[in-house]
Motif scaffolding. Structure first.
Motif, mmCIF file in Angstrom:
data_model
loop_
_atom_site.group_PDB
_atom_site.id
_atom_site.type_symbol
_atom_site.label_atom_id
_atom_site.label_comp_id
_atom_site.label_asym_id
_atom_site.label_seq_id
_atom_site.Cartn_x
_atom_site.Cartn_y
_atom_site.Cartn_z
ATOM 1 N N UNK A 80 -32.247 -62.705 -23.382
ATOM 2 C CA UNK A 80 -31.531 -61.538 -23.893
ATOM 3 C C UNK A 80 -32.160 -60.245 -23.391
ATOM 4 N N UNK A 81 -33.485 -60.173 -23.430
ATOM 5 C CA UNK A 81 -34.188 -58.944 -23.083
ATOM 6 C C UNK A 81 -34.115 -58.652 -21.591
ATOM 7 N N UNK A 82 -34.028 -57.366 -21.212
ATOM 8 C CA UNK A 82 -34.028 -57.008 -19.798
ATOM 9 C C UNK A 82 -35.430 -57.078 -19.200
ATOM 10 N N UNK A 83 -35.526 -57.446 -17.949
ATOM 11 C CA UNK A 83 -36.763 -57.314 -17.201
ATOM 12 C C UNK A 83 -36.739 -55.961 -16.487
ATOM 13 N N UNK A 84 -37.766 -55.665 -15.716
ATOM 14 C CA UNK A 84 -37.790 -54.434 -14.927
ATOM 15 C C UNK A 84 -37.173 -54.631 -13.551
ATOM 16 N N UNK A 85 -36.660 -55.826 -13.266
ATOM 17 C CA UNK A 85 -35.888 -56.058 -12.051
ATOM 18 C C UNK A 85 -34.435 -55.671 -12.336
ATOM 19 N N UNK A 86 -33.812 -54.980 -11.402
ATOM 20 C CA UNK A 86 -32.460 -54.490 -11.645
ATOM 21 C C UNK A 86 -31.432 -55.346 -10.924
ATOM 22 N N UNK A 87 -30.211 -55.329 -11.427
ATOM 23 C CA UNK A 87 -29.100 -55.873 -10.660
ATOM 24 C C UNK A 87 -28.974 -55.101 -9.351
ATOM 25 N N UNK A 143 -41.537 -56.381 -3.390
ATOM 26 C CA UNK A 143 -40.573 -56.907 -4.347
ATOM 27 C C UNK A 143 -41.275 -57.630 -5.488
ATOM 28 N N UNK A 144 -42.602 -57.491 -5.577
ATOM 29 C CA UNK A 144 -43.363 -58.245 -6.574
ATOM 30 C C UNK A 144 -43.531 -57.505 -7.890
ATOM 31 N N UNK A 145 -43.647 -56.187 -7.846
ATOM 32 C CA UNK A 145 -43.877 -55.411 -9.064
ATOM 33 C C UNK A 145 -42.756 -54.385 -9.217
ATOM 34 N N UNK A 146 -42.128 -54.395 -10.384
ATOM 35 C CA UNK A 146 -41.079 -53.434 -10.704
ATOM 36 C C UNK A 146 -41.417 -52.747 -12.021
ATOM 37 N N UNK A 147 -41.072 -51.477 -12.131
ATOM 38 C CA UNK A 147 -41.180 -50.749 -13.393
ATOM 39 C C UNK A 147 -39.783 -50.263 -13.764
ATOM 40 N N UNK A 164 -35.156 -47.114 -27.229
ATOM 41 C CA UNK A 164 -35.557 -46.731 -25.880
ATOM 42 C C UNK A 164 -36.794 -47.533 -25.490
ATOM 43 N N UNK A 165 -36.862 -47.989 -24.235
ATOM 44 C CA UNK A 165 -37.954 -48.865 -23.835
ATOM 45 C C UNK A 165 -38.412 -48.585 -22.400
ATOM 46 N N UNK A 166 -39.606 -49.035 -22.126
ATOM 47 C CA UNK A 166 -40.138 -49.080 -20.768
ATOM 48 C C UNK A 166 -40.754 -50.449 -20.552
ATOM 49 N N UNK A 167 -40.688 -50.954 -19.324
ATOM 50 C CA UNK A 167 -41.253 -52.282 -19.072
ATOM 51 C C UNK A 167 -41.729 -52.411 -17.631
ATOM 52 N N UNK A 168 -42.486 -53.458 -17.403
ATOM 53 C CA UNK A 168 -43.008 -53.789 -16.080
ATOM 54 C C UNK A 168 -42.829 -55.279 -15.855
ATOM 55 N N UNK A 169 -42.381 -55.647 -14.665
ATOM 56 C CA UNK A 169 -42.190 -57.058 -14.324
ATOM 57 C C UNK A 169 -42.948 -57.384 -13.050
ATOM 58 N N UNK A 170 -43.703 -58.469 -13.102
ATOM 59 C CA UNK A 170 -44.410 -58.967 -11.928
ATOM 60 C C UNK A 170 -43.803 -60.306 -11.527
ATOM 61 N N UNK A 171 -43.475 -60.452 -10.249
ATOM 62 C CA UNK A 171 -42.979 -61.726 -9.757
ATOM 63 C C UNK A 171 -41.638 -61.605 -9.072
#
Length: 284
Positions: A80-87, A143-147, A164-171
Motif C-alpha cells: 500500500x505504501x509508496x516507495x521513493x521510486x516513481x512511476x 538507479x539505486x538510491x531514490x528520495x 505529508x511524508x518524505x522517504x528514501x528507497x535503496x535498491x
C-alpha cells in the motif's frame, strides 16, 4: 496502428517484448531495421517481429536479464505504501484493495506522479472518502538510491485530513528497502507525532515477491504513552500487466498510564489482506 515509441534499441541487450496480440517474451536483440526487430530467445530461438505488432518493448536490467525476469513495473509501491521510486512517464496503475478501496496512479513525468484513492461503499453515502496522492521523487545515486516526498490529502464529510511524508528507497525495482516519516494535519491542525515507515520487497522468482511494510507510531504526554506497530506482510504474484497480493494486515499496541499509578495494557491481532493491481500505459 503506429509503431510503439522507441527506446533506443541496442543490439546485444535484453528486452521484454509485449505484442499487440497480448503475448510477451524475453529476448536478446540481434538485429534492428526500420521495419522489424530480431530477438534471440531461450525457448523459441530467433524471433523476428514487425514494429507495428509490438505494443511495448522494455529494456531489462542486468540482474533481470541474468535471471530471465520480466519487467513488472518500476517498484513505486509496496503493498500500500509508496516507495521513493516513481512511476515512469506514461506508466500507470489501478489498484483494488478489499473490493471497496480503489487507487489510481499515473506517471506524468519520470519524477512526478499523481494519484487518487477512494472508497465506494454504497451504504456509506457521504462517509465515503476521496483522496489525492501527489508524489515527487528523484534518483540521487544512479538507479539505486531514490528520495521522494508526497502527500495523501483526504476529504470526507466536509472534513480534510492530510498526511505529508518524505522517504528514501535503496535498491532496484525488484529488490528494495524503503524508510520514511510522515506528519498529519487534521482539520488544519498540525499533529506533531511522526509516523515512521520501514518496508521492503524482494523478488524470489519470476512471478513471486515477498513484501512487507511496517508503521510505527508513538503518542505520549506527561502521564500517558501509547505505541502502535502495524503493517502488511505477504506475497505478491506478478504478471506482465496484472499482479495480486495475499498476506496479513497486523497490528500491535502498548499503552501505559502513570496518572493513577501503574496501568499498562497491550494487545494485537491480524486479518487477511488482499489486493489486485493492473499496470497500464507505456514505460519510457
Amino acid at each position: 496502428m503506429p509503431p510503439p515509441r522507441g527506446v533506443g534499441e541496442v543490439i546485444g541487450l535484453t528486452y521484454t517484448v509485449e505484442l499487440v496480440s497480448g503475448t510477451s517474451f524475453i529476448g536478446r536483440l540481434t538485429a534492428v531495421s526500420a521495419e522489424e526487430l530480431t530477438f534471440e530467445t531461450t525457448d523459441l530461438g530467433l524471433l523476428t517481429v514487425k514494429r507495428p505488432n509490438i505494443k511495448q518493448i522494455t529494456l531489462l536490467t542486468q540482474e533481470q536479464a541474468r535471471l530471465g525476469y520480466d519487467y513488472l513495473g518500476n517498484g513505486n509501491r509496496l503493498s500500500f505504501a509508496p516507495t521513493a521510486r516513481n512511476l515512469r512517464r506514461g506508466e500507470g496503475t489501478v489498484q483494488n484493495i478489499y473490493i471497496f478501496l480503489l487507487g489510481v496512479n499515473y506517471g506524468i513525468t519520470d519524477n512526478f506522479s499523481m494519484g487518487a484513492l477512494f472508497t465506494w461503499v454504497p451504504e456509506a453515502g457521504s462517509e465515503n472518502f476521496f483522496a489525492l496522492t501527489p508524489k515527487v521523487s528523484f534518483p540521487v545515486s544512479g538507479d539505486k538510491v531514490h528520495v521522494g516526498a508526497g502527500a495523501l490529502i483526504a476529504f470526507q464529510g466536509g472534513n480534510t485530513f492530510t498526511l505529508a511524508y518524505g522517504n528514501t528507497t535503496y535498491g532496484s525495482a525488484d529488490n528494495n528497502v524503503t524508510a520514511g516519516v510522515g506528519y498529519a494535519f487534521v482539520r488544519g491542525e498540525y499533529f506533531n507525532t511522526p509516523v515512521f515507515l520501514l518496508g521492503g520487497a524482494t523478488r524470489v522468482s519470476r512471478r513471486i515477491s515477498l513484501v512487507n511494510e511496517t508503521y510505527i507510531l508513538t503518542v505520549k504526554d506527561q502521564f500517558d504513552r501509547a505505541t502502535f506497530v502495524g503493517g502488511i506482510a505477504g506475497l505478491r504474484m506478478s504478471g506482465q500487466r496484472l499482479s495480486g497480493s495475499l498476506g496479513l494486515m497486523y497490528g500491535l499496541y502498548s499503552y501505559s498510564n502513570s496518572r493513577y499509578g501503574s496501568n499498562e495494557d497491550s494487545d494485537g491481532g491480524a486479518i487477511p489482506f488482499a489486493e489486485v493491481t493492473y499496470r497500464f500505459g507505456r514505460t519510457k
